[in-house]
Design a protein around this motif. Sequence first.
Motif, PDB file in Angstrom:
ATOM      1  N   SER A  14     -74.571  49.763   4.732  1.00 22.95           N
ATOM      2  CA  SER A  14     -74.619  48.690   3.753  1.00 22.95           C
ATOM      3  C   SER A  14     -75.034  49.223   2.377  1.00 22.95           C
ATOM      4  CB  SER A  14     -75.602  47.631   4.254  1.00 22.95           C
ATOM      5  OG  SER A  14     -75.782  46.653   3.294  1.00 22.95           O
ATOM      6  N   VAL A  15     -75.964  50.163   2.372  1.00 23.72           N
ATOM      7  CA  VAL A  15     -76.410  50.784   1.118  1.00 23.72           C
ATOM      8  C   VAL A  15     -75.312  51.698   0.567  1.00 23.72           C
ATOM      9  CG1 VAL A  15     -78.108  52.353   0.086  1.00 23.72           C
ATOM     10  CG2 VAL A  15     -78.850  50.669   1.786  1.00 23.72           C
ATOM     11  N   ILE A  16     -74.740  52.528   1.449  1.00 25.78           N
ATOM     12  CA  ILE A  16     -73.706  53.479   1.031  1.00 25.78           C
ATOM     13  C   ILE A  16     -72.500  52.747   0.437  1.00 25.78           C
ATOM     14  CG2 ILE A  16     -72.029  55.214   1.844  1.00 25.78           C
ATOM     15  CD1 ILE A  16     -74.084  55.827   4.117  1.00 25.78           C
ATOM     16  N   LEU A  17     -72.079  51.671   1.104  1.00 26.76           N
ATOM     17  CA  LEU A  17     -70.867  50.954   0.701  1.00 26.76           C
ATOM     18  C   LEU A  17     -71.148  49.812  -0.275  1.00 26.76           C
ATOM     19  CD1 LEU A  17     -69.280  50.825   4.274  1.00 26.76           C
ATOM     20  CD2 LEU A  17     -68.540  52.315   2.402  1.00 26.76           C
ATOM     21  N   ASN A  18     -72.444  49.600  -0.526  1.00 24.56           N
ATOM     22  CA  ASN A  18     -72.858  48.553  -1.458  1.00 24.56           C
ATOM     23  C   ASN A  18     -72.283  47.182  -1.092  1.00 24.56           C
ATOM     24  OD1 ASN A  18     -74.178  47.519  -3.685  1.00 24.56           O
ATOM     25  ND2 ASN A  18     -72.454  47.916  -5.064  1.00 24.56           N
ATOM     26  N   THR A  19     -72.394  46.837   0.195  1.00 23.59           N
ATOM     27  CA  THR A  19     -71.894  45.546   0.660  1.00 23.59           C
ATOM     28  C   THR A  19     -72.780  45.019   1.793  1.00 23.59           C
ATOM     29  OG1 THR A  19     -69.920  44.393   1.439  1.00 23.59           O
ATOM     30  CG2 THR A  19     -70.223  46.595   2.275  1.00 23.59           C
ATOM     31  N   PRO A  20     -73.018  43.707   1.835  1.00 23.99           N
ATOM     32  CA  PRO A  20     -73.846  43.201   2.932  1.00 23.99           C
ATOM     33  C   PRO A  20     -73.132  43.291   4.274  1.00 23.99           C
ATOM     34  CG  PRO A  20     -73.352  41.449   1.322  1.00 23.99           C
ATOM     35  CD  PRO A  20     -72.569  42.647   0.921  1.00 23.99           C
ATOM     36  N   ILE A  21     -73.860  43.662   5.308  1.00 26.69           N
ATOM     37  CA  ILE A  21     -73.289  43.733   6.661  1.00 26.69           C
ATOM     38  C   ILE A  21     -74.221  42.961   7.594  1.00 26.69           C
ATOM     39  CG2 ILE A  21     -72.582  45.234   8.573  1.00 26.69           C
ATOM     40  CD1 ILE A  21     -72.237  47.506   6.509  1.00 26.69           C
ATOM     41  N   GLU A  22     -73.654  41.981   8.278  1.00 21.04           N
ATOM     42  CA  GLU A  22     -74.446  41.184   9.223  1.00 21.04           C
ATOM     43  C   GLU A  22     -74.241  41.751  10.623  1.00 21.04           C
ATOM     44  OE1 GLU A  22     -74.066  36.892   8.414  1.00 21.04           O
ATOM     45  OE2 GLU A  22     -73.995  36.694  10.608  1.00 21.04           O
TER      46      GLU A  22
END
Length: 131
Positions: free
Chosen positions: A31-39
């Motif tokens: 999530s940090v690497i791709l800069n996107t929230p992951i549930e």
Amino acid sequence: MARVHRHFYMGQASESISCLEYIRRLCADLSVILNTPIEVEGDDGKIASTLVQPVGLLVNELITNAAKHGGGKIVVSYRSQAGKRTLRVCDRGKGLPPDFNVEASRTGLGMKVISILTKQLKGTLTRGCEL
Ligand SMILES: Nc1ncnc2c1ncn2[C@@H]1O[C@H](COP(=O)(O)OP(=O)(O)OP(=O)(O)O)[C@@H](O)[C@H]1O
Ligand SMILES: [Mg+2]
């Protein structure tokens, strides 16, 4: 990739670890690497440590694809019910083209890796998520 590998478990082959906990840790990093929230959601349950590496690589490829080609929120779910284990990675984008065929895919390595790892885990690969 180095950050993903950091999560690969290097313990005894006979040990078992919580699959959901492992997926949660990996997804927090992705999530940090791709800069996107992951549930991440799912069932508890242990898997043999030998399965951790293929599961991690699968999650990595599927999430990278969801972030790169999909859209909206990424949701990962791991279910373990009646001896059947299911790993799903969903996004809210347009989905794979209707005529998409993994074997014939010449676009990238990701889907081939996903197909090989699924076979290695004695699983089946299906498409489509109801969110
Ligand atoms: N979540 C998705 N949503 C929409 N299309 C997708 C998704 N995942 C894969 N695809 C389609 O399937 C194709 C093949 O995916 P694959 O992972 O093999 O290649 P890639 O991501 O383009 O390249 P690579 O994985 O080698 O970096 C993609 O190019 C894209 O068109
Ligand atoms: Mg890819």
